[in-house]
Scaffold this motif. Structure first.
Motif, PDB file in Angstrom:
ATOM      1  N   GLU A  15       0.951  -1.541   0.003  1.00 38.46           N
ATOM      2  CA  GLU A  15       0.174  -0.101   0.144  1.00 38.46           C
ATOM      3  C   GLU A  15       1.076   1.250  -0.403  1.00 38.46           C
ATOM      4  O   GLU A  15       1.158   2.025  -0.582  1.00 38.46           O
ATOM      5  N   ASP A  18       2.044   1.776  -3.434  1.00 38.34           N
ATOM      6  CA  ASP A  18       1.184   1.967  -4.727  1.00 38.34           C
ATOM      7  C   ASP A  18       0.476   2.889  -3.936  1.00 38.34           C
ATOM      8  O   ASP A  18       0.226   4.610  -4.908  1.00 38.34           O
ATOM      9  N   LEU A  19       0.848   4.104  -2.829  1.00 34.47           N
ATOM     10  CA  LEU A  19       0.237   5.788  -2.391  1.00 34.47           C
ATOM     11  C   LEU A  19       1.577   6.566  -4.359  1.00 34.47           C
ATOM     12  O   LEU A  19       1.297   7.964  -3.944  1.00 34.47           O
ATOM     13  N   LYS A  20       2.793   5.993  -3.373  1.00 35.55           N
ATOM     14  CA  LYS A  20       4.129   6.662  -3.653  1.00 35.55           C
ATOM     15  C   LYS A  20       3.638   6.443  -5.355  1.00 35.55           C
ATOM     16  O   LYS A  20       3.834   7.288  -5.681  1.00 35.55           O
ATOM     17  N   LYS A  22       0.963   6.501  -6.919  1.00 33.68           N
ATOM     18  CA  LYS A  22      -0.365   7.980  -6.927  1.00 33.68           C
ATOM     19  C   LYS A  22       0.477   9.042  -7.257  1.00 33.68           C
ATOM     20  O   LYS A  22      -0.257  10.240  -7.943  1.00 33.68           O
ATOM     21  N   LEU A  40      -2.489  13.686   1.512  1.00 28.48           N
ATOM     22  CA  LEU A  40      -2.988  12.030   0.925  1.00 28.48           C
ATOM     23  C   LEU A  40      -4.298  12.357   0.225  1.00 28.48           C
ATOM     24  O   LEU A  40      -5.062  11.965  -0.352  1.00 28.48           O
ATOM     25  N   LEU A  43      -4.916  13.072  -3.302  1.00 30.36           N
ATOM     26  CA  LEU A  43      -5.700  11.459  -3.663  1.00 30.36           C
ATOM     27  C   LEU A  43      -6.402  11.552  -3.967  1.00 30.36           C
ATOM     28  O   LEU A  43      -7.457  11.421  -5.705  1.00 30.36           O
ATOM     29  N   MET A  57      -7.300   8.032  -6.113  1.00 25.54           N
ATOM     30  CA  MET A  57      -7.560   7.298  -5.323  1.00 25.54           C
ATOM     31  C   MET A  57      -9.456   7.521  -5.138  1.00 25.54           C
ATOM     32  O   MET A  57     -10.183   8.573  -5.417  1.00 25.54           O
ATOM     33  N   LEU A  60      -8.757   6.442   0.267  1.00 26.80           N
ATOM     34  CA  LEU A  60      -7.703   6.121   1.094  1.00 26.80           C
ATOM     35  C   LEU A  60      -7.744   4.779   2.136  1.00 26.80           C
ATOM     36  O   LEU A  60      -8.588   4.738   2.404  1.00 26.80           O
ATOM     37  N   TYR A  69      -2.615   6.048   6.530  1.00 25.72           N
ATOM     38  CA  TYR A  69      -0.854   6.771   6.299  1.00 25.72           C
ATOM     39  C   TYR A  69      -0.646   8.276   6.310  1.00 25.72           C
ATOM     40  O   TYR A  69      -1.552   8.799   6.200  1.00 25.72           O
ATOM     41  N   TYR A  71       1.923  11.297   5.461  1.00 28.59           N
ATOM     42  CA  TYR A  71       2.324  12.244   3.903  1.00 28.59           C
ATOM     43  C   TYR A  71       3.146  13.181   4.494  1.00 28.59           C
ATOM     44  O   TYR A  71       2.437  14.296   4.951  1.00 28.59           O
ATOM     45  N   VAL A  84       5.914   8.853   2.735  1.00 34.28           N
ATOM     46  CA  VAL A  84       4.978   8.391   3.041  1.00 34.28           C
ATOM     47  C   VAL A  84       4.303   6.737   3.737  1.00 34.28           C
ATOM     48  O   VAL A  84       5.886   5.772   3.328  1.00 34.28           O
TER      49      VAL A  84
END
Length: 106
Positions: A15, A18-20, A22, A40, A43, A57, A60, A69, A71, A84
């Protein structure tokens, strides 16, 4: 015996990765990263200063331990980039079990 812990750590790493990705897409399409204040959520919801924003997304994720998460831009682990991360199973920031983008293979 720690199969559950290993699975949770792997899920958090995936995850975070994946966030990185995005966030890198956001930067590529808008010319900048979200600020730490925008976080975040940028996103999911247009922060208002992203000219080519799209919904990256629909929601989140929470980390496997139920935490949001985190950031930071600029990051503290990589100040030329962003961080992140998950605060991990101990639910305390800055400890050895944190799982962050700075730990992932490039």
């Amino acid at each position: 015996l720690n199969v559950m812990g290993d699975a949770q750590n792997l899920k958090a790493k995936k995850e975070v990765g994946d966030l990185k990705v995005k966030l890198e897409m956001f930067r590529s399409e808008n010319g900048t990263l979200p600020s730490s204040g925008q976080g975040l959520n940028a996103l999911v919801t247009n922060p208002g200063n992203a000219p080519r924003w799209r919904q990256y997304m629909t929601a989140l994720p929470k980390d496997p331990w139920g935490n949001d998460y985190r950031y930071l831009n600029p990051g503290t682990h990589n100040n030329s980039e962003f961080d992140v991360y998950s605060i991990g199973p101990d639910k305390r920031e800055g400890t050895a079990d944190d799982i962050g983008s700075w730990l992932l293979q490039q």
